[in-house]
Motif scaffolding. Structure first.
Motif, PDB file in Angstrom:
ATOM      1  N   ALA A   1     -20.203  44.173  75.258  1.00  0.00           N
ATOM      2  CA  ALA A   1     -21.412  43.824  74.528  1.00  0.00           C
ATOM      3  C   ALA A   1     -21.512  44.630  73.244  1.00  0.00           C
ATOM      4  O   ALA A   1     -22.164  44.243  72.291  1.00  0.00           O
ATOM      5  CB  ALA A   1     -22.615  44.114  75.409  1.00  0.00           C
ATOM      6  N   ASN A   2     -20.809  45.771  73.228  1.00  0.00           N
ATOM      7  CA  ASN A   2     -20.929  46.668  72.095  1.00  0.00           C
ATOM      8  C   ASN A   2     -19.568  46.763  71.400  1.00  0.00           C
ATOM      9  O   ASN A   2     -18.536  46.872  72.048  1.00  0.00           O
ATOM     10  CB  ASN A   2     -21.528  47.956  72.695  1.00  0.00           C
ATOM     11  N   GLU A   3     -19.565  46.646  70.080  1.00  0.00           N
ATOM     12  CA  GLU A   3     -18.333  46.560  69.275  1.00  0.00           C
ATOM     13  C   GLU A   3     -17.315  47.661  69.556  1.00  0.00           C
ATOM     14  O   GLU A   3     -16.144  47.424  69.653  1.00  0.00           O
ATOM     15  CB  GLU A   3     -18.709  46.608  67.789  1.00  0.00           C
ATOM     16  N   GLU A   4     -17.833  48.903  69.662  1.00  0.00           N
ATOM     17  CA  GLU A   4     -16.940  50.045  69.845  1.00  0.00           C
ATOM     18  C   GLU A   4     -16.848  50.432  71.324  1.00  0.00           C
ATOM     19  O   GLU A   4     -16.581  51.567  71.653  1.00  0.00           O
ATOM     20  CB  GLU A   4     -17.433  51.236  69.022  1.00  0.00           C
ATOM     21  N   SER A   5     -17.098  49.483  72.173  1.00  0.00           N
ATOM     22  CA  SER A   5     -17.155  49.737  73.608  1.00  0.00           C
ATOM     23  C   SER A   5     -15.908  50.481  74.107  1.00  0.00           C
ATOM     24  O   SER A   5     -14.792  50.105  73.784  1.00  0.00           O
ATOM     25  CB  SER A   5     -17.259  48.395  74.312  1.00  0.00           C
ATOM     26  N   SER A   6     -16.138  51.538  74.878  1.00  0.00           N
ATOM     27  CA  SER A   6     -15.003  52.261  75.425  1.00  0.00           C
ATOM     28  C   SER A   6     -14.556  51.537  76.679  1.00  0.00           C
ATOM     29  O   SER A   6     -15.331  51.408  77.614  1.00  0.00           O
ATOM     30  CB  SER A   6     -15.380  53.705  75.726  1.00  0.00           C
ATOM     31  N   ARG A   7     -13.328  51.059  76.675  1.00  0.00           N
ATOM     32  CA  ARG A   7     -12.827  50.342  77.839  1.00  0.00           C
ATOM     33  C   ARG A   7     -12.107  51.297  78.767  1.00  0.00           C
ATOM     34  O   ARG A   7     -11.487  50.894  79.721  1.00  0.00           O
ATOM     35  CB  ARG A   7     -11.884  49.192  77.437  1.00  0.00           C
TER      36      ARG A   7
ATOM     37  N   ALA B   1     -16.356  54.069  81.358  1.00  0.00           N
ATOM     38  CA  ALA B   1     -16.547  52.762  80.714  1.00  0.00           C
ATOM     39  C   ALA B   1     -17.763  52.113  81.367  1.00  0.00           C
ATOM     40  O   ALA B   1     -18.183  52.513  82.456  1.00  0.00           O
ATOM     41  CB  ALA B   1     -15.309  51.900  80.924  1.00  0.00           C
ATOM     42  N   GLY B   2     -18.324  51.129  80.705  1.00  0.00           N
ATOM     43  CA  GLY B   2     -19.512  50.450  81.233  1.00  0.00           C
ATOM     44  C   GLY B   2     -19.341  50.027  82.681  1.00  0.00           C
ATOM     45  O   GLY B   2     -18.251  49.650  83.088  1.00  0.00           O
ATOM     46  N   SER B   3     -20.423  50.084  83.442  1.00  0.00           N
ATOM     47  CA  SER B   3     -20.321  49.867  84.882  1.00  0.00           C
ATOM     48  C   SER B   3     -20.331  48.393  85.285  1.00  0.00           C
ATOM     49  O   SER B   3     -20.155  48.062  86.434  1.00  0.00           O
ATOM     50  CB  SER B   3     -21.472  50.579  85.582  1.00  0.00           C
TER      51      SER B   3
ATOM     52  N   GLN C   1     -24.601  50.867  82.213  1.00  0.00           N
ATOM     53  CA  GLN C   1     -24.150  49.598  81.643  1.00  0.00           C
ATOM     54  C   GLN C   1     -23.566  49.773  80.241  1.00  0.00           C
ATOM     55  O   GLN C   1     -23.941  50.719  79.537  1.00  0.00           O
ATOM     56  CB  GLN C   1     -25.385  48.715  81.561  1.00  0.00           C
ATOM     57  N   THR C   2     -22.724  48.877  79.836  1.00  0.00           N
ATOM     58  CA  THR C   2     -22.187  48.880  78.463  1.00  0.00           C
ATOM     59  C   THR C   2     -23.320  48.901  77.441  1.00  0.00           C
ATOM     60  O   THR C   2     -24.280  48.145  77.589  1.00  0.00           O
ATOM     61  CB  THR C   2     -21.311  47.617  78.244  1.00  0.00           C
ATOM     62  N   GLY C   3     -23.193  49.784  76.463  1.00  0.00           N
ATOM     63  CA  GLY C   3     -24.181  49.832  75.388  1.00  0.00           C
ATOM     64  C   GLY C   3     -25.427  50.634  75.730  1.00  0.00           C
ATOM     65  O   GLY C   3     -26.353  50.725  74.921  1.00  0.00           O
ATOM     66  N   SER C   4     -25.447  51.265  76.910  1.00  0.00           N
ATOM     67  CA  SER C   4     -26.657  52.002  77.298  1.00  0.00           C
ATOM     68  C   SER C   4     -26.710  53.393  76.659  1.00  0.00           C
ATOM     69  O   SER C   4     -27.718  54.083  76.761  1.00  0.00           O
ATOM     70  CB  SER C   4     -26.760  52.097  78.826  1.00  0.00           C
ATOM     71  N   GLY C   5     -25.620  53.815  76.005  1.00  0.00           N
ATOM     72  CA  GLY C   5     -25.649  55.089  75.282  1.00  0.00           C
ATOM     73  C   GLY C   5     -24.884  56.223  75.938  1.00  0.00           C
ATOM     74  O   GLY C   5     -25.099  57.389  75.607  1.00  0.00           O
ATOM     75  N   LYS C   6     -23.959  55.901  76.819  1.00  0.00           N
ATOM     76  CA  LYS C   6     -23.190  56.952  77.507  1.00  0.00           C
ATOM     77  C   LYS C   6     -22.373  57.785  76.519  1.00  0.00           C
ATOM     78  O   LYS C   6     -22.470  59.012  76.506  1.00  0.00           O
ATOM     79  CB  LYS C   6     -22.234  56.331  78.545  1.00  0.00           C
ATOM     80  N   THR C   7     -21.575  57.093  75.691  1.00  0.00           N
ATOM     81  CA  THR C   7     -20.707  57.810  74.754  1.00  0.00           C
ATOM     82  C   THR C   7     -21.549  58.598  73.754  1.00  0.00           C
ATOM     83  O   THR C   7     -21.254  59.760  73.460  1.00  0.00           O
ATOM     84  CB  THR C   7     -19.779  56.807  74.023  1.00  0.00           C
ATOM     85  N   TYR C   8     -22.622  57.981  73.273  1.00  0.00           N
ATOM     86  CA  TYR C   8     -23.526  58.628  72.310  1.00  0.00           C
ATOM     87  C   TYR C   8     -24.093  59.919  72.906  1.00  0.00           C
ATOM     88  O   TYR C   8     -24.205  60.936  72.226  1.00  0.00           O
ATOM     89  CB  TYR C   8     -24.651  57.644  71.967  1.00  0.00           C
ATOM     90  N   THR C   9     -24.445  59.876  74.173  1.00  0.00           N
ATOM     91  CA  THR C   9     -25.043  61.039  74.833  1.00  0.00           C
ATOM     92  C   THR C   9     -23.995  62.100  75.157  1.00  0.00           C
ATOM     93  O   THR C   9     -24.239  63.296  75.012  1.00  0.00           O
ATOM     94  CB  THR C   9     -25.749  60.592  76.139  1.00  0.00           C
TER      95      THR C   9
HETATM   96  N1  LIG Z   1     -30.225  57.596  71.653  1.00  0.00           N
HETATM   97  C1  LIG Z   1     -29.657  56.802  70.727  1.00  0.00           C
HETATM   98  N2  LIG Z   1     -30.115  56.793  69.465  1.00  0.00           N
HETATM   99  C2  LIG Z   1     -29.553  56.009  68.526  1.00  0.00           C
HETATM  100  N3  LIG Z   1     -28.509  55.197  68.751  1.00  0.00           N
HETATM  101  C3  LIG Z   1     -28.004  55.159  69.977  1.00  0.00           C
HETATM  102  C4  LIG Z   1     -28.535  55.953  71.050  1.00  0.00           C
HETATM  103  N4  LIG Z   1     -27.824  55.711  72.175  1.00  0.00           N
HETATM  104  C5  LIG Z   1     -26.891  54.813  71.824  1.00  0.00           C
HETATM  105  N5  LIG Z   1     -26.995  54.472  70.515  1.00  0.00           N
HETATM  106  C6  LIG Z   1     -26.139  53.500  69.804  1.00  0.00           C
HETATM  107  O1  LIG Z   1     -25.992  52.358  70.655  1.00  0.00           O
HETATM  108  C7  LIG Z   1     -24.653  51.857  70.632  1.00  0.00           C
HETATM  109  C8  LIG Z   1     -24.065  51.850  72.038  1.00  0.00           C
HETATM  110  O2  LIG Z   1     -24.016  53.181  72.527  1.00  0.00           O
HETATM  111  P1  LIG Z   1     -22.734  53.769  73.300  1.00  0.00           P
HETATM  112  O3  LIG Z   1     -21.449  53.350  72.635  1.00  0.00           O
HETATM  113  O4  LIG Z   1     -22.978  55.220  73.466  1.00  0.00           O
HETATM  114  O5  LIG Z   1     -22.858  53.000  74.697  1.00  0.00           O
HETATM  115  P2  LIG Z   1     -21.933  53.136  76.001  1.00  0.00           P
HETATM  116  O6  LIG Z   1     -22.873  53.178  77.165  1.00  0.00           O
HETATM  117  O7  LIG Z   1     -20.992  54.277  75.857  1.00  0.00           O
HETATM  118  O8  LIG Z   1     -21.147  51.758  75.991  1.00  0.00           O
HETATM  119  P3  LIG Z   1     -19.695  51.386  76.656  1.00  0.00           P
HETATM  120  O9  LIG Z   1     -19.813  51.520  78.137  1.00  0.00           O
HETATM  121  O10 LIG Z   1     -19.468  49.961  76.244  1.00  0.00           O
HETATM  122  O11 LIG Z   1     -18.693  52.322  76.045  1.00  0.00           O
HETATM  123  C9  LIG Z   1     -23.875  52.750  69.680  1.00  0.00           C
HETATM  124  O12 LIG Z   1     -23.822  52.124  68.416  1.00  0.00           O
HETATM  125  C10 LIG Z   1     -24.716  54.023  69.601  1.00  0.00           C
HETATM  126  O13 LIG Z   1     -24.562  54.676  68.361  1.00  0.00           O
END
Ligand SMILES: Nc1ncnc2c1ncn2[C@@H]1O[C@H](COP(=O)(O)OP(=O)(O)OP(=O)(O)O)[C@@H](O)[C@H]1O
Length: 238
Positions: free
Chosen positions: A162-168, A201-203, A61-69
């Motif tokens: 849901a997340n400001e920097e969401s990757s579309r 991108a978010g599912s 899902q959007t904001g679940s931390g995919k890009t961060y990981t």
């Molecule tokens: N393990 C973590 N520790 C700290 N911050 C985190 C962690 N995972 C995610 N975040 C923070 O949560 C926010 C959302 O994470 P991220 O952008 O990785 O989500 P996403 O799943 O890629 O979303 P989208 O699908 O919208 O691109 C970001 O600000 C990121 O820095």
């Protein structure tokens, strides 16, 4: 893990369908990105020198931390690939190439070539290839880091999620190992193995450029064509 799904027969009697899933590892929210790399990508790196194509993708899902990981993984893998090339496989003619593209609104764009529009075509051997995708030959980590940063800066982002920097967009970074034919540097090198990283991108609905379900389904089918046809069949996920 077993998922028990309740279903209805045509005569309306209930039954339970069992779906079994096997995981190599389960990582909780406390683990660091280093541990994620250590458990998932690190063991795969040496085998791409043995004619293996591997894929690492994050789904959720959007904001679940995919890009961060996903973000630190390609650079860590590149570091390990280069170490193997310069030590274990020294003087064996291996070369490393980087490419980075995105799928956005059902179209393909080269993130390392000013978002040049790319085409997906099938060749005479029924191999799907991405025509015009720029591959950069790299031999040091700093250059790879610059290319990854350049590619990330070219990605389409939006603020509708849901997340400001969401990757579309769905971004695909590939590290290809090639080898010169019979040690001849003048001939184009042959592909040995490939490690691909996909940041989806978010599912949820509306993760793509339109909120239209049909379009979203089309984009997902396009991604899976790309994954299975151009990237390889040895896939695994985070
Ligand atoms: N393990 C973590 N520790 C700290 N911050 C985190 C962690 N995972 C995610 N975040 C923070 O949560 C926010 C959302 O994470 P991220 O952008 O990785 O989500 P996403 O799943 O890629 O979303 P989208 O699908 O919208 O691109 C970001 O600000 C990121 O820095």
């Amino acid at each position: 893990m077993t998922v028990h799904e309740t279903k209805l027969k045509v005569d309306l009697t209930e039954y339970v369908e069992k779906h079994e899933f096997v995981f190599d590892a389960v990582l909780n929210e406390e683990v660091s990105n280093d541990e994620v790399y250590h458990e998932t990508v690190e063991p795969i790196v040496p085998i791409i020198f043995q004619r293996v194509k591997a894929t690492c993708f994050a789904y959720g899902q959007t904001g679940s931390g995919k890009t961060y990981t996903m973000k630190p993984l390609p650079l860590k893998a590149s570091r390990d690939i280069l170490r193997l090339m310069h030590h274990t496989y020294r003087s064996q003619g291996f070369q490393l190439f980087v490419s980075f593209f995105e799928i956005y609104g059902g179209k393909l764009f080269d993130l390392l070539s000013d978002r040049k529009k790319l085409c997906m075509r099938e060749d005479g051997k029924q191999q799907v290839c991405i025509v015009g995708l720029q591959e950069y030959k790299v031999s040091d980590v700093e250059t790879i880091k610059d290319l990854i940063e350049k590619g990330n800066a070219s990605r389409s982002t939006g603020t509708t999620g849901a997340n400001e920097e969401s990757s579309r967009s769905h971004a695909i970074l590939q590290l290809a190992i090639k080898k010169s034919v019979d040690g001849n540097e003048s001939k184009p090198p042959r592909l040995v193995g490939k490690l691909s990283f996909i940041d989806l991108a978010g599912s949820e609905r509306g993760a793509d450029t339109t909120d239209n379900d049909k379009q979203t389904r089309y984009v997902y089918s396009l991604i899976f064509v790309v994954i299975f046809a151009t990237i390889g069949h040895t896939s695994w996920a985070i």
